[in-house]
Motif scaffolding. Structure first.
Motif, PDB file in Angstrom:
ATOM      1  N   ARG A   1       1.690  70.469   0.098  1.00 41.89           N
ATOM      2  CA  ARG A   1       1.529  69.058  -0.181  1.00 41.89           C
ATOM      3  C   ARG A   1       2.913  68.416  -0.294  1.00 41.89           C
ATOM      4  NH1 ARG A   1      -2.103  65.578  -4.049  1.00 41.89           N
ATOM      5  NH2 ARG A   1      -0.705  65.541  -5.719  1.00 41.89           N
ATOM      6  N   VAL A   2       3.050  67.217   0.284  1.00 44.16           N
ATOM      7  CA  VAL A   2       4.339  66.517   0.313  1.00 44.16           C
ATOM      8  C   VAL A   2       4.501  65.690  -0.951  1.00 44.16           C
ATOM      9  CG1 VAL A   2       5.742  64.853   1.582  1.00 44.16           C
ATOM     10  CG2 VAL A   2       4.243  66.405   2.821  1.00 44.16           C
ATOM     11  N   SER A   3       5.648  65.839  -1.574  1.00 45.18           N
ATOM     12  CA  SER A   3       5.895  65.090  -2.802  1.00 45.18           C
ATOM     13  C   SER A   3       6.219  63.637  -2.483  1.00 45.18           C
ATOM     14  CB  SER A   3       7.042  65.724  -3.583  1.00 45.18           C
ATOM     15  OG  SER A   3       8.262  65.480  -2.909  1.00 45.18           O
ATOM     16  N   ALA A   4       6.058  62.801  -3.470  1.00 42.09           N
ATOM     17  CA  ALA A   4       6.367  61.375  -3.323  1.00 42.09           C
ATOM     18  C   ALA A   4       7.847  61.172  -3.036  1.00 42.09           C
ATOM     19  CB  ALA A   4       5.943  60.615  -4.573  1.00 42.09           C
ATOM     20  N   GLN A   5       8.705  61.975  -3.665  1.00 43.98           N
ATOM     21  CA  GLN A   5      10.148  61.850  -3.430  1.00 43.98           C
ATOM     22  C   GLN A   5      10.493  62.200  -1.998  1.00 43.98           C
ATOM     23  OE1 GLN A   5      11.979  64.290  -6.483  1.00 43.98           O
ATOM     24  NE2 GLN A   5      12.940  62.453  -7.348  1.00 43.98           N
ATOM     25  N   HIS A   6       9.873  63.254  -1.478  1.00 43.75           N
ATOM     26  CA  HIS A   6      10.134  63.662  -0.093  1.00 43.75           C
ATOM     27  C   HIS A   6       9.671  62.573   0.880  1.00 43.75           C
ATOM     28  CE1 HIS A   6      10.815  66.236   3.308  1.00 43.75           C
ATOM     29  NE2 HIS A   6       9.560  66.051   3.713  1.00 43.75           N
ATOM     30  N   SER A   7       8.499  62.005   0.626  1.00 45.04           N
ATOM     31  CA  SER A   7       7.976  60.926   1.473  1.00 45.04           C
ATOM     32  C   SER A   7       8.901  59.711   1.437  1.00 45.04           C
ATOM     33  CB  SER A   7       6.578  60.511   1.021  1.00 45.04           C
ATOM     34  OG  SER A   7       5.674  61.550   1.217  1.00 45.04           O
TER      35      SER A   7
END
Length: 103
Positions: A1-7
């Motif tokens: 799952r992609v983190s909000a920071q990465h996005s």
């Protein structure tokens, strides 16, 4: 799952690319390459430019400020392909009329 920071970091990088002036220039060039007028062979454009050169001379815009119009050379501002034709075909640049008529 992609983190909000990465996005968010990914979106920031993509936004940086879109806001880069070089990206806009490349996008315009790619767009212009799809237009028929910008895909005409250089030899054909040079012939058209020679006709334009004869009928669209430089002219004085202001007697006081000593400003001149760019005359027929304005068509070389359409796209980089047209500008390259004006530069490459020396017959277009070696016969410029630089004695504009007075208003």
């Amino acid at each position: 799952r992609v983190s909000a920071q990465h996005s968010l970091a990914t979106l920031d990088r993509e936004l940086g690319i879109l806001l880069d002036p070089k990206t806009a220039i490349m996008a315009r060039k790619l767009r212009n390459q799809t237009l028929y007028a910008c895909r005409l062979p250089g030899e054909i454009l040079a012939m058209i430019f020679l006709f334009a050169q004869k009928g669209w001379q430089f002219e004085r815009l202001s007697q006081i400020e000593q400003r001149l119009s760019i005359g027929w050379m304005g068509i070389s501002h359409v796209c980089s392909a047209w500008r390259n034709v004006r530069i490459f075909f020396t017959s277009l640049t070696s016969t410029r009329e630089l004695n504009p008529t007075r208003p």
